[in-house]
Write an enzyme that holds these catalytic residues in place. Structure first.
Site, PDB file in Angstrom:
ATOM      1  N   SER A 176       3.746   9.853   0.376  1.00  0.00           N
ATOM      2  CA  SER A 176       2.676   9.097   1.035  1.00  0.00           C
ATOM      3  C   SER A 176       2.631   9.422   2.519  1.00  0.00           C
ATOM      4  O   SER A 176       1.555   9.620   3.104  1.00  0.00           O
ATOM      5  CB  SER A 176       2.886   7.595   0.836  1.00  0.00           C
ATOM      6  N   ALA A 229      -1.531   7.883  -2.358  1.00  0.00           N
ATOM      7  CA  ALA A 229      -0.655   7.413  -1.289  1.00  0.00           C
ATOM      8  C   ALA A 229      -0.594   5.891  -1.334  1.00  0.00           C
ATOM      9  O   ALA A 229      -1.610   5.217  -1.472  1.00  0.00           O
ATOM     10  CB  ALA A 229      -1.179   7.870   0.068  1.00  0.00           C
ATOM     11  N   LYS A 230       0.614   5.366  -1.223  1.00  0.00           N
ATOM     12  CA  LYS A 230       0.788   3.908  -1.186  1.00  0.00           C
ATOM     13  C   LYS A 230       0.768   3.499   0.288  1.00  0.00           C
ATOM     14  O   LYS A 230       1.805   3.467   0.952  1.00  0.00           O
ATOM     15  CB  LYS A 230       2.101   3.509  -1.869  1.00  0.00           C
ATOM     16  N   THR A 231      -0.428   3.252   0.768  1.00  0.00           N
ATOM     17  CA  THR A 231      -0.615   3.022   2.186  1.00  0.00           C
ATOM     18  C   THR A 231      -1.224   1.656   2.459  1.00  0.00           C
ATOM     19  O   THR A 231      -1.990   1.132   1.647  1.00  0.00           O
ATOM     20  CB  THR A 231      -1.517   4.132   2.779  1.00  0.00           C
ATOM     21  N   TYR A 274      -4.669  -1.184   0.726  1.00  0.00           N
ATOM     22  CA  TYR A 274      -4.498  -2.537   0.208  1.00  0.00           C
ATOM     23  C   TYR A 274      -5.481  -3.539   0.802  1.00  0.00           C
ATOM     24  O   TYR A 274      -5.497  -4.703   0.399  1.00  0.00           O
ATOM     25  CB  TYR A 274      -3.039  -2.978   0.367  1.00  0.00           C
TER      26      TYR A 274
END
Length: 304
Positions: free
Chosen positions: A62, A156-158, A162
Site C-alpha cells: 500500500s 491499497a488499504k489507505t 475509507y
C-alpha cells in the site's frame, strides 16, 4: 474503546494518552495514510498473531503505491507489533499499524513531509456485534459505489479510501442495518464498507474478483484456502446484485469481521434467514486454526 498502556511511535513506546500528532499533520488534511488491521488470538501456547507477515507485506505494498518509503524493514515492523502486544500484556487484541505523512509542509504534494509509523493494539470483540457470528447480520445494498478503476487504487488499504467506506457504513446504520454492500462502477457487487463478501450458489462459493474494486483481503484468501481444503469449489467471478437475493448463503470476511454470516439483504431473507452449514463449517475451521486448536498447516500463526 478500551485503552491499552503504550503505543509504538517511530521506534519508541509512548503512553497511550500521549501518542499525539500535530494538527497540521499531512495525513489529517489529505488522507495520506496507509494502515493494516489484524488480530492476535488467545491460544494455549500464548497470544498468536494471525497472518502477521502477510499483513505487513500488504502494508508495504500500500505504501509503495503511494510512494511512501517506510523508514523500517518489514522485520522491524513485525517485531514492533509483537513487542507492543508484549508490553501491553494482552492475551488477545486487535492490531493497527499505521503509516502516515506527518508534519512538514501543507499542500497537496506530500514529498516534503516525513513518513511516520505507529502501532497500536487494544482489546476488541466482534466487529459487527457479539451475536453476529452465530445469528448473522441484516445489511443493505448501498447507494454509494466503490471507486472506479484508475481513480483511487482499491488494492491499497489507505485512509482516504475509507471516506467512501464511512459513507456506506453511515447510510446503513441510519437506515437500521448493520452494514452496507457497495457495488462497483459497473453495477456488480464489490464488498462491504470494511469486509469482503462470498455467496454460496449450488454448492460452490463465489467472491468478487480484484477487478471489482475490492481490497485483496487476507481473511478472504484464508477462506478460499480452507474451502478448497474441504473440496468446495471457489470462483472469483463478477456477481450481479440480484444474485445476492438468490444465494443459498452469504457471508462477510475480514480481520475485524472474521467470518460473519449475512441473514438478510434489503430485507430479503437469505435462504432460511439463518447461518448456513458451509458458513458454519468455515467458521469452525478458521477459528480452530486462529485459536491454536487445529493444525496450522499454512503457518498462519506467529506466537508473541
Amino acid at each position: 474503546m478500551k485503552k491499552a498502556k503504550v503505543i509504538w511511535m517511530n521506534g519508541e513506546f509512548v503512553p497511550w494518552d500521549e501518542a499525539q500528532v500535530h494538527v497540521l499533520t499531512h495525513g489529517l488534511h489529505y488522507g495520506s495514510s496507509v494502515f493494516e488491521g489484524m488480530r492476535c488470538y488467545k491460544t494455549k501456547k500464548g497470544p498468536a498473531v494471525f497472518r502477521l507477515e502477510d499483513h505487513t507485506q500488504r502494508l508495504f505494498h500500500s505504501a509503495r503505491i503511494y510512494r511512501m518509503d517506510i523508514p523500517h524493514t518489514p522485520e522491524e515492523i513485525n517485531e514492533a507489533i509483537l513487542e507492543t502486544i508484549r508490553r501491553n500484556r494482552l492475551k488477545s487484541c486487535y492490531i493497527r499499524p499505521l503509516v502516515y505523512r506527518g508534519y512538514g509542509e501543507m499542500g497537496v504534494s506530500p514529498f516534503n513531509c516525513p513518513v511516520d509509523v505507529a502501532v497500536a493494539v487494544w482489546e476488541w470483540g466482534q466487529y459487527l456485534g457479539p451475536e453476529a457470528v452465530e445469528q448473522g447480520v441484516d445489511v443493505m445494498v448501498s447507494s454509494w459505489q466503490r471507486m472506479a478503476p484508475n481513480t483511487f487504487p482499491a488494492m491499497a488499504k489507505t485512509g482516504a479510501n475509507y471516506m467512501n467506506s464511512q459513507l456506506i457504513k453511515m447510510e446503513a446504520l441510519l437506515y437500521g442495518f448493520v452494514e452496507g454492500i457497495a457495488l462497483d462502477v459497473a453495477g456488480y457487487v464489490s464488498e462491504g464498507s470494511g469486509e469482503n463478501l462470498f455467496i454460496l450458489w449450488k454448492g460452490e462459493l463465489y467472491t468478487p474478483p480484484l477487478g471489482a474494486s475490492i481490497l485483496p483481503g487476507i481473511t478472504r484468501d484464508s477462506v478460499i484456502r480452507l474451502a478448497r481444503d474441504n473440496k468446495i469449489e471457489v470462483r472469483q467471478h463478477l456477481i450481479p446484485r440480484e444474485w445476492l437475493y438468490m444465494a443459498e448463503e452469504v457471508f462477510f470476511t475480514g480481520s475485524a469481521a472474521e467470518i460473519t454470516p449475512i441473514r438478510s439483504i434489503d430485507k430479503i431473507a437469505i435462504a432460511t434467514g439463518k447461518r448456513g452449514p458451509v458458513t458454519a463449517q468455515l467458521q469452525k475451521q478458521y477459528f480452530g486454526v486462529a485459536s491454536g486448536q487445529r493444525r496450522d498447516k499454512y503457518g498462519w500463526l506467529t506466537y508473541v
